[in-house]
Design a protein around this motif. Structure first.
Motif, PDB file in Angstrom:
ATOM      1  N   ILE A 198       0.841  -1.207   0.000  1.00  0.00           N
ATOM      2  CA  ILE A 198       0.000   0.000   0.000  1.00  0.00           C
ATOM      3  C   ILE A 198       0.871   1.251   0.000  1.00  0.00           C
ATOM      4  CG2 ILE A 198      -1.663   1.325   1.363  1.00  0.00           C
ATOM      5  CD1 ILE A 198      -2.792  -1.358   2.346  1.00  0.00           C
ATOM      6  N   LYS A 199       1.909   1.246   0.823  1.00  0.00           N
ATOM      7  CA  LYS A 199       2.785   2.412   0.924  1.00  0.00           C
ATOM      8  C   LYS A 199       3.493   2.704  -0.391  1.00  0.00           C
ATOM      9  CE  LYS A 199       6.569   4.282   3.744  1.00  0.00           C
ATOM     10  NZ  LYS A 199       7.497   4.013   4.885  1.00  0.00           N
ATOM     11  N   LYS A 200       3.870   1.663  -1.110  1.00  0.00           N
ATOM     12  CA  LYS A 200       4.594   1.841  -2.362  1.00  0.00           C
ATOM     13  C   LYS A 200       3.681   2.220  -3.530  1.00  0.00           C
ATOM     14  CE  LYS A 200       8.764  -0.997  -1.779  1.00  0.00           C
ATOM     15  NZ  LYS A 200       9.667  -0.048  -2.449  1.00  0.00           N
ATOM     16  N   ASN A 201       2.379   2.136  -3.333  1.00  0.00           N
ATOM     17  CA  ASN A 201       1.433   2.431  -4.419  1.00  0.00           C
ATOM     18  C   ASN A 201       0.403   3.458  -3.955  1.00  0.00           C
ATOM     19  OD1 ASN A 201       2.016   0.215  -6.665  1.00  0.00           O
ATOM     20  ND2 ASN A 201       2.186  -0.794  -4.669  1.00  0.00           N
ATOM     21  N   PRO A 202       0.825   4.693  -3.708  1.00  0.00           N
ATOM     22  CA  PRO A 202      -0.067   5.687  -3.092  1.00  0.00           C
ATOM     23  C   PRO A 202      -1.235   6.111  -3.972  1.00  0.00           C
ATOM     24  CG  PRO A 202       1.986   6.715  -3.831  1.00  0.00           C
ATOM     25  CD  PRO A 202       2.174   5.238  -3.964  1.00  0.00           C
ATOM     26  N   PHE A 203      -1.155   5.897  -5.274  1.00  0.00           N
ATOM     27  CA  PHE A 203      -2.241   6.327  -6.159  1.00  0.00           C
ATOM     28  C   PHE A 203      -3.271   5.230  -6.415  1.00  0.00           C
ATOM     29  CE2 PHE A 203       1.194   9.302  -7.410  1.00  0.00           C
ATOM     30  CZ  PHE A 203       0.540  10.498  -7.127  1.00  0.00           C
ATOM     31  N   VAL A 204      -3.063   4.046  -5.851  1.00  0.00           N
ATOM     32  CA  VAL A 204      -4.057   2.978  -5.980  1.00  0.00           C
ATOM     33  C   VAL A 204      -5.194   3.254  -5.001  1.00  0.00           C
ATOM     34  CG1 VAL A 204      -4.515   0.514  -5.688  1.00  0.00           C
ATOM     35  CG2 VAL A 204      -2.392   1.270  -6.760  1.00  0.00           C
ATOM     36  N   GLN A 205      -6.416   3.285  -5.520  1.00  0.00           N
ATOM     37  CA  GLN A 205      -7.583   3.602  -4.722  1.00  0.00           C
ATOM     38  C   GLN A 205      -8.211   2.333  -4.152  1.00  0.00           C
ATOM     39  OE1 GLN A 205     -10.241   6.197  -7.009  1.00  0.00           O
ATOM     40  NE2 GLN A 205      -8.486   6.822  -8.265  1.00  0.00           N
ATOM     41  N   SER A 206      -9.165   2.519  -3.256  1.00  0.00           N
ATOM     42  CA  SER A 206      -9.865   1.399  -2.641  1.00  0.00           C
ATOM     43  C   SER A 206     -10.461   0.485  -3.701  1.00  0.00           C
ATOM     44  CB  SER A 206     -10.980   1.925  -1.728  1.00  0.00           C
ATOM     45  OG  SER A 206     -11.729   0.863  -1.184  1.00  0.00           O
ATOM     46  N   GLY A 207     -10.341  -0.800  -3.485  1.00  0.00           N
ATOM     47  CA  GLY A 207     -10.824  -1.766  -4.458  1.00  0.00           C
ATOM     48  C   GLY A 207      -9.815  -2.106  -5.529  1.00  0.00           C
ATOM     49  N   GLY A 208      -8.557  -1.641  -5.354  1.00  0.00           N
ATOM     50  CA  GLY A 208      -7.528  -1.924  -6.352  1.00  0.00           C
ATOM     51  C   GLY A 208      -7.724  -1.161  -7.640  1.00  0.00           C
ATOM     52  N   LEU A 209      -8.387  -0.012  -7.567  1.00  0.00           N
ATOM     53  CA  LEU A 209      -8.647   0.821  -8.741  1.00  0.00           C
ATOM     54  C   LEU A 209      -7.520   1.829  -8.931  1.00  0.00           C
ATOM     55  CD1 LEU A 209     -10.571   1.879 -11.007  1.00  0.00           C
ATOM     56  CD2 LEU A 209     -11.562   3.384  -9.258  1.00  0.00           C
ATOM     57  N   TYR A 210      -7.078   1.998 -10.155  1.00  0.00           N
ATOM     58  CA  TYR A 210      -6.042   2.983 -10.461  1.00  0.00           C
ATOM     59  C   TYR A 210      -6.394   3.726 -11.744  1.00  0.00           C
ATOM     60  CZ  TYR A 210      -1.597   5.036 -11.913  1.00  0.00           C
ATOM     61  OH  TYR A 210      -0.621   5.908 -12.325  1.00  0.00           O
ATOM     62  N   ARG A 211      -6.218   5.052 -11.684  1.00  0.00           N
ATOM     63  CA  ARG A 211      -6.283   5.907 -12.870  1.00  0.00           C
ATOM     64  C   ARG A 211      -5.046   6.792 -12.851  1.00  0.00           C
ATOM     65  NH1 ARG A 211     -11.740   6.411 -10.930  1.00  0.00           N
ATOM     66  NH2 ARG A 211     -13.229   5.317 -12.275  1.00  0.00           N
ATOM     67  N   PRO A 212      -4.350   6.953 -13.969  1.00  0.00           N
ATOM     68  CA  PRO A 212      -3.152   7.797 -13.962  1.00  0.00           C
ATOM     69  C   PRO A 212      -3.470   9.185 -13.415  1.00  0.00           C
ATOM     70  CG  PRO A 212      -3.356   6.618 -16.046  1.00  0.00           C
ATOM     71  CD  PRO A 212      -4.632   6.380 -15.303  1.00  0.00           C
ATOM     72  N   PRO A 213      -2.663   9.688 -12.491  1.00  0.00           N
ATOM     73  CA  PRO A 213      -2.952  10.997 -11.899  1.00  0.00           C
ATOM     74  C   PRO A 213      -2.607  12.171 -12.800  1.00  0.00           C
ATOM     75  CG  PRO A 213      -0.922  10.116 -10.996  1.00  0.00           C
ATOM     76  CD  PRO A 213      -1.478   9.050 -11.884  1.00  0.00           C
ATOM     77  N   HIS A 214      -1.806  11.926 -13.846  1.00  0.00           N
ATOM     78  CA  HIS A 214      -1.273  13.016 -14.652  1.00  0.00           C
ATOM     79  C   HIS A 214      -1.821  13.060 -16.075  1.00  0.00           C
ATOM     80  CE1 HIS A 214       0.990   9.430 -15.520  1.00  0.00           C
ATOM     81  NE2 HIS A 214       1.501   9.983 -16.599  1.00  0.00           N
ATOM     82  N   CYS A 215      -2.632  12.067 -16.459  1.00  0.00           N
ATOM     83  CA  CYS A 215      -3.158  12.021 -17.823  1.00  0.00           C
ATOM     84  C   CYS A 215      -4.365  11.102 -17.883  1.00  0.00           C
ATOM     85  CB  CYS A 215      -2.077  11.546 -18.813  1.00  0.00           C
ATOM     86  SG  CYS A 215      -1.414   9.887 -18.470  1.00  0.00           S
ATOM     87  N   LEU A 216      -5.119  11.190 -18.977  1.00  0.00           N
ATOM     88  CA  LEU A 216      -6.289  10.343 -19.186  1.00  0.00           C
ATOM     89  C   LEU A 216      -5.855   9.062 -19.888  1.00  0.00           C
ATOM     90  CD1 LEU A 216      -8.866  13.024 -20.418  1.00  0.00           C
ATOM     91  CD2 LEU A 216      -8.737  11.970 -18.152  1.00  0.00           C
ATOM     92  N   ALA A 217      -6.126   7.932 -19.266  1.00  0.00           N
ATOM     93  CA  ALA A 217      -5.704   6.648 -19.826  1.00  0.00           C
ATOM     94  C   ALA A 217      -6.388   6.382 -21.161  1.00  0.00           C
ATOM     95  CB  ALA A 217      -6.013   5.523 -18.844  1.00  0.00           C
ATOM     96  N   ARG A 218      -5.651   5.792 -22.075  1.00  0.00           N
ATOM     97  CA  ARG A 218      -6.202   5.412 -23.373  1.00  0.00           C
ATOM     98  C   ARG A 218      -6.890   4.051 -23.313  1.00  0.00           C
ATOM     99  NH1 ARG A 218      -4.070   8.241 -27.868  1.00  0.00           N
ATOM    100  NH2 ARG A 218      -2.593   9.862 -27.255  1.00  0.00           N
TER     101      ARG A 218
END
Length: 366
Positions: free
Chosen positions: A97-117
């Motif tokens: 968890i500490k190494k992946n601060p941008f991973v949201q609850s439920g194991g969801l991730y969206r790039p913080p700096h751009c819109l994923a293709r």
């Protein structure tokens, strides 16, 4: 009267072209690099220089709220190629968890700096493989983030002591995942496999189902047989429905991989594979014999006659819980076994006590 050579337009044009070619050769790293660029053939990664799986993640930063997010680049600048993969030290949930601060609850991730293709759902059929799960989560989250994907990781499991039905669990996972998002790609992923190269992109082929794990260390980085479709595979929702998903009648893992390869052909499609220099995977406990053989005859299921009636259109199960954990979404279900004709007890696993409350799985301290 002829112009001096330095004033001749043809000579000046030739001189400019020669200079441009010289600069291109320097930029590409020699004539071979220029040829690769013109031919479009990819450069084979150098496996003598692997990288830590968390390399470049420190470059991720959230854009200010007032900034409109651009689309992510077509080719992620965060990719590093070959990765160092080791299972000697078991990472704790807290560390992951500490190494992946941008991973949201439920194991969801969206790039913080751009819109994923691309949007990819990672579906893992699970059966009390806690150590394998920790290793997979430790490696797969940074692996996917460097690819600039929008993704969610799903763990799908059955309750009770009945025989494991991986194929049916994946059907359940697909049905439940498609309630959350219109996913571009469904990644069917074994819990004990970790990718070794982040150029192995977790996106689907537009036309055909794609076998990702084309080179597993257990098989000396070769296919065990020609029609092998096990380990990790990628299908669009359209591919999955076209072949009616996995069969629901395989009890014990193994044979469903051959069945699905047959279904792909019967549905008028073919298998495409990730090149072996990219589709490399390490298997946990690869020196041990698996309880179930990797290949079993699918003839007893008569796939040619049953595939249209046994699959997503005949799926029956009881959803017991959907729980959002910090690193994944857990889906727990029960269903009737055709072997025992008994309904598994409707109790939740020890690490998931309710649909809305998350109880983290336990692991020894670091």
């Amino acid at each position: 009267m002829s112009l001096p050579r330095v004033e001749n337009p043809c000579f000046l044009l030739f001189l400019l072209a020669f200079q441009a070619l010289f600069i291109l050769i320097l930029y590409r790293g020699g004539p071979a690099g220029v040829f690769r660029g013109l031919s479009g053939s990819p450069q084979v990664p150098d496996f003598s220089k692997p990288h830590d799986v968390y390399t470049n993640l420190s470059l991720l930063a959230r854009r200010p709220a007032e900034d409109a997010l651009p689309y992510c680049s077509a080719r992620s600048p965060l990719l590093v190629g070959p990765l160092i993969v080791s299972f000697r030290v078991l990472p704790s949930e807290r560390t992951i968890i500490k190494k992946n601060p941008f991973v949201q609850s439920g194991g969801l991730y969206r790039p913080p700096h751009c819109l994923a293709r691309y949007k990819s759902a990672i579906l893992v059929a699970y059966s009390n493989q806690e150590k394998d799960l920790h290793h997979l989560l430790y490696y797969i989250h940074p692996f996917l983030q460097r690819q600039q994907l929008s993704y969610r990781i799903y763990l799908i499991q059955q309750v009770g002591n009945g025989t494991f039905n991986r194929a049916k669990l994946l059907n359940i996972g697909v049905r439940e995942a498609l309630k959350d998002e219109d996913w571009d790609c469904l990644l069917l992923h074994d819990v004990d496999l970790v990718p070794e190269n982040d150029y192995n992109l977790y996106i689907c082929d537009e036309y055909y189902p794609k076998h990702m794990a084309s080179a597993i260390d257990k098989f000396h980085y070769n296919l065990p047989y020609k029609s092998f479709f096990g380990g990790v595979s990628a299908l669009t929702p359209e591919h999955y429905m076209k072949m009616n998903g996995f069969p629901n009648t395989y009890w014990g893992s193994g044979g469903e991989n051959d069945d699905i390869a047959t279904r792909i052909q019967l549905a008028g499609m073919k298998i495409v594979r990730t090149p072996s220099h990219l589709g490399r995977y390490k298997m946990m406990n690869s020196n041990k014999e698996t309880e179930e053989p990797w290949r079993r005859s699918a003839s007893r299921h008569n796939t040619g006659k049953t595939w249209k009636d046994d699959g997503m259109n005949s799926l029956e199960f009881r959803l017991l819980s959907r729980t959002k954990h910090p690193l994944y979404t857990n889906i727990t279900s029960s269903f009737r076994s055709l072997l025992t004709e008994e309904l598994y007890p409707a109790t939740t696993p020890s690490f998931s006590s309710s649909v809305n409350q998350c109880t983290s799985f336990q692991i020894s301290p670091e």
